[in-house]
Scaffold this active site. Structure first.
Site, PDB file in Angstrom:
ATOM      1  N   ASP A 187      -8.643  17.612  14.724  1.00  0.00           N
ATOM      2  CA  ASP A 187      -9.552  17.005  13.752  1.00  0.00           C
ATOM      3  C   ASP A 187      -9.486  17.834  12.475  1.00  0.00           C
ATOM      4  O   ASP A 187      -9.643  19.073  12.520  1.00  0.00           O
ATOM      5  CB  ASP A 187     -10.975  16.992  14.317  1.00  0.00           C
ATOM      6  N   GLU A 191     -15.801   4.466   5.523  1.00  0.00           N
ATOM      7  CA  GLU A 191     -15.191   5.085   6.701  1.00  0.00           C
ATOM      8  C   GLU A 191     -15.185   6.608   6.572  1.00  0.00           C
ATOM      9  O   GLU A 191     -14.352   7.296   7.156  1.00  0.00           O
ATOM     10  CB  GLU A 191     -13.785   4.527   6.923  1.00  0.00           C
ATOM     11  N   GLU A 242      -5.352   8.317   3.768  1.00  0.00           N
ATOM     12  CA  GLU A 242      -5.677   6.901   3.591  1.00  0.00           C
ATOM     13  C   GLU A 242      -6.948   6.591   4.395  1.00  0.00           C
ATOM     14  O   GLU A 242      -6.995   5.676   5.204  1.00  0.00           O
ATOM     15  CB  GLU A 242      -4.526   5.985   4.015  1.00  0.00           C
ATOM     16  N   GLU A 246      -3.433  14.976  12.692  1.00  0.00           N
ATOM     17  CA  GLU A 246      -3.943  13.753  13.322  1.00  0.00           C
ATOM     18  C   GLU A 246      -4.732  14.116  14.573  1.00  0.00           C
ATOM     19  O   GLU A 246      -4.246  14.870  15.431  1.00  0.00           O
ATOM     20  CB  GLU A 246      -2.790  12.806  13.674  1.00  0.00           C
ATOM     21  N   LYS A 258       0.837  -1.206   0.000  1.00  0.00           N
ATOM     22  CA  LYS A 258       0.000   0.000   0.000  1.00  0.00           C
ATOM     23  C   LYS A 258       0.865   1.247   0.000  1.00  0.00           C
ATOM     24  O   LYS A 258       0.628   2.183  -0.789  1.00  0.00           O
ATOM     25  CB  LYS A 258      -0.916  -0.004   1.218  1.00  0.00           C
TER      26      LYS A 258
END
Length: 699
Positions: A474, A499, A490, A446, A386
């Site tokens: 966020d 998601e 990702e 993150e 990946k």
């Protein structure tokens, strides 16, 4: 594991990755001395014996039909003292009487058949047998299924295996005589699979109900046989006429039989051998090798050329290495099965890691609501394929955004990694910059404070201080004045958007400069109807409506496609629509040809195919959609995402040649996103997960 009384295991090979297929059994029509027959079977290399629970010709009336004045009937079965409890439970599979017909047109025969079946199943439960082999269901087996149903819930440790021929006996017999297929109503409309599907439906797909496929000389097409992969096949019984003799007279299987048996072994299915006469005259020289070469291959695949099999080691210890005079008559066929088993390629390291996830239902992640644990990050970070794709995508993007001349002049590119985790995308982006000779400045955004600790440590330990800025926030709430040239994430799920990648990236695209690039640029979800009794039963076992209306992430293993996958939803980033609406609806038709045999739909498998970047410098994708699945440099599949499984509340039987029609909705509400789905052809079913009552993803 099946073991001898003395505790010595007798598997086909010393492997732990193929489950029950390590063990082979022998079926006998009858045995006068059970103890002696079992000992002879084990000495022949087999692991268990399939033997009648009663004498095959011992027809006996139901208790209600007995004359009260007559002497009491003789026992219908042998004493349980012949074997100890371990032998009964691990080395014997019972077989019910072949004369039993619970759906006979004759009332006395039906009554006696019901009583005998109940009597024999009660005896099997008393012995704690691992399994009981039941006769094949007929075209009309409703009463038979009713009796079996009564025992399925009562049997705590005994499974019921229904014998199902891969070719209808009447059709096989007609073909052997060179005659056309029977034209009766039953055989025009039902193949053995359909008879099994009807029987399974009458028993509500009980998890203790399995299949023992009966394989003889005739074999349907590979596509027809592949339907069984998704069914609860516990064993494949090879009749004597399934074998043919090669030019040296040794028993071998024709190539189609070899392929099917090997496929089922890889799906943890056991092999049972059953003798019934001789077969000769078929030339399979081009498909097999003689027994001498087979013996050499068996030795070679054991690890040491001269290493004996477990059965041979036991024989050598007893006879000093000499071939016994009373060699088991099925020994040559057993050795051939060993040969096929040991030809199966060795499991790769990645496959060993995935063993525990095969057909194991997992709830999808809730990345916006929950913070991932360290172990979850670690699993994802092991997927080198990946991150190689992401690195190549960033590399191509940088080459297109910054010319060689600008790179020499030191032009800087601002790159934001949103959802940076513990930094694998930051590493991939920095490597791409170094390879391309471009200068980049990275913002690692993150929300998980625990992952941020790792990111800050990496900045210090890797010397990234002048290249990487860590932001603990966020992405949807972060306010930042500087705009980015590239936005990398990702956030994809097993179904692409499950998601909330669309919602996250739509919110984060305000960070992009005009003409900025998102990686990934687009992704499309795919859906395919599948047969998988294992997944359906596991979802049902969780109990309640919610369990059958929740999509699950799963490493698909025992499943078969009913029709090819079709595209469902596509999302593109950055989203240039004036009014952004990420709700979707799609009506899907899964076409099947007129020759496609009947099948059963237990739900849908979902996949995604993403375009990470496409431009003049190259196109890079990332996919778990089987035709385009991303492959790593060592030939291994990308494993960060397993497919997603959408169950349906009741299995749908699909007649031969009929299409499947389904509907899929992606719904967006206040604070949540959810899917709804329904099947409308060949039968109309309910809409699942209405208003997200059972499953939703929190925003």
């Amino acid at each position: 594991a099946v073991c001898r009384e003395d505790g010595v295991a007798m598997p086909l090979a010393r492997r732990t990755d193929l489950g029950d297929s390590n063990y082979a059994g022998l079926e006998v029509a009858y045995c006068h001395d059970l103890r002696r027959s079992l000992a002879h079977t084990l000495d022949g290399g087999f692991d268990f014996l399939v033997a009648p629970l009663a004498h095959p010709r011992h027809r006996r009336p139901a208790a209600s039909a007995l004359d009260p004045s007559a002497p009491p009937p003789a026992p219908f079965a042998r004493s349980d003292l012949l074997l100890n409890s371990t032998q009964w439970s691990s080395q014997v599979v019972g077989k019910t009487s072949p004369w039993i017909d619970c759906d006979s047109a004759s009332v006395p025969n039906r009554r006696d058949g019901e009583a005998a079946l109940r009597q024999e199943l009660m005896w099997a439960a008393h012995l704690s047998l691992h399994a009981v082999l039941l006769p094949a269901p007929s075209c009309s087996a409703t009463n038979y299924a009713r009796v079996v149903n009564q025992f399925l819930s009562a049997l705590s440790s005994t499974a019921l295996w229904v014998r199902v021929p891969v070719v209808a006996p009447e059709i096989e017999a007609a073909a052997a005589r060179g005659e056309p297929e029977p034209s009766s109503e039953c055989h025009r409309h039902r193949d053995p699979f359909e008879q099994w599907a009807t029987f399974r439906a009458l028993c509500e797909g009980h998890p203790s109900l399995g299949v023992c496929l009966d394989v003889g000389a005739a074999l349907p097409s590979a596509s027809e046989m592949h339907r069984w992969v998704g069914e609860p096949v516990r064993a494949v019984c090879l009749r004597d006429d399934a074998f043919v003799a090669n030019k040296r007279g040794f028993p071998v299987l024709p190539k189609p039989h070899q392929d099917f048996v090997t496929l089922m072994m890889r799906k943890n299915v056991q092999v049972i051998l059953r003798g019934a006469g001789d077969t000769s005259g078929v030339d399979v020289e081009s498909e097999t090798r003689d027994a001498d070469v087979i013996a050499m291959d068996i030795a070679a695949t054991s690890g040491t050329r001269n290493e004996p099999t477990p059965a041979e080691a036991l024989r050598d210890a007893q006879t000093g290495g000499a071939e016994p005079a009373n060699k088991h008559p099925m020994r040559a066929k057993w050795e051939y099965v060993v040969y096929l088993f040991r030809k199966i390629p060795t499991t790769t390291e990645q496959e060993l890691q995935e063993l525990g996830y095969r057909d194991y239902l997992q709830a999808p992640l809730q990345p916006l609501m929950d913070n991932l644990e360290s172990a979850t990050y670690e699993t994802f970070e092991k997927d080198a394929s990946k991150y190689i794709q992401y690195e190549n995508a960033v590399l191509a993007c940088l080459r297109d955004l910054v010319s060689d001349a600008d790179a020499v002049a030191g032009k800087e590119t601002v790159l934001m990694v949103v959802g940076a985790g513990r930094g694998p995308l930051v590493r991939a982006s920095l490597r791409a910059a170094d390879r391309s000779g471009r200068v980049i400045r990275v913002f690692a955004v993150e929300k998980n404070p625990n992952a941020v600790i790792t990111l800050q440590s990496l900045v210090e330990s890797e010397g990234w201080g002048d290249r990487v800025t860590v932001v603990n926030c966020d992405m949807r709430a972060w306010e930042f004045s500087e705009k980015a040239d590239v936005l990398v994430s990702e956030l994809l799920g097993s179904f692409g958007d499950n998601e909330l990648s669309p919602e996250c990236l739509d919110g984060a695209q305000r960070f992009l400069k005009p003409g900025g690039v998102c990686i990934p640029q687009s992704y499309t979800s795919y859906l395919a109807p599948i047969t998988s009794s294992k997944l359906w039963n596991d979802a049902k076992a969780r109990g309640g409506l919610a369990a059958m209306e929740t999509p699950y992430v799963v490493k698909l293993h025992r499943h078969a496609l009913v029709a090819a996958a079709q595209p469902v939803f596509t999302f593109t980033h950055p989203n240039v629509e004036k009014v952004i609406d990420n709700s979707r609806y799609c009506k899907l038709t899964f076409p099947r040809s007129r020759d496609d045999k009947a099948a059963t739909v237990h739900g849908f498998a979902g996949y995604f195919d993403a375009t990470l970047y496409a431009g003049p410098a190259g196109a890079v994708s990332c996919s778990i959609y089987p035709p385009t699945h991303t492959i790593g440099p060592g030939g291994e599949n990308m494993f960060s995402w397993f497919p997603i499984y959408f169950p349906i509340r009741a299995p749908v039987d699909v007649p031969q040649g009929q299409d499947v029609q389904a509907h899929m909705w992606r719904c967006v509400g206040s604070g949540k996103v959810w899917y709804e789905w329904a099947v409308t052809k060949p039968a109309v079913g309910p809409v699942h997960n209405v208003n997200g009552r059972s499953y939703w993803v929190g925003l």
